[in-house]
Scaffold this active site. Sequence first.
Site: not given
Length: 189
Positions: A111, A114
Amino acid sequence: MSSVNCCTRSLQVVQRTSAHASAHKQPCMPAAPPMRRTVSHRLNVLSARKAFTQSSSMFSSNGTSSGRRSQRAVRVMAGGKGIEEMDAEQLEVAIQERDKPIIIDFNATWCGPCLLLTQELEKVHEQLGDMVRIISIDTDKETELASQLQIQGLPTIVFVGLDKSKPALRTEGLLPAETIISIVKDQLL
């Protein structure tokens, strides 16, 4: 039968329109002027292509990450300054025995936001130091925990304060360090 008549009528209209346009030797609608591309537009297109080529070259032909990409992602995720990686059991103990507010980051190594949030959490740790505990949970490793907590968007941040009677705060998406710090100072301390 009526649908055939409808179609033939529209066909006749199209034929008349094209016959009308050819009789006047001008199109019914003027042609759009050719789009002029500026130098900056061309540079943006080239830089976007270069970025895409570089990012897609980090993946091997079988769809898995190349060694360089996966090592870098793991280093950023695991090597976050002041960020502790935990599993579900360790998280439960940390929440029960908390003596300072906790920021829990639910993320995944694949991600992009993230990874950016990890950098923002490092900034939070630099500014707040030991006033807050920052915990990282990899949702790919802890799928059951993510399912129980209904983690659907990544990154998800859960703020757990010292007061056990107050509910935890939860947000999805990338937040800047300043926002996280203000939440901690206003809501958790």
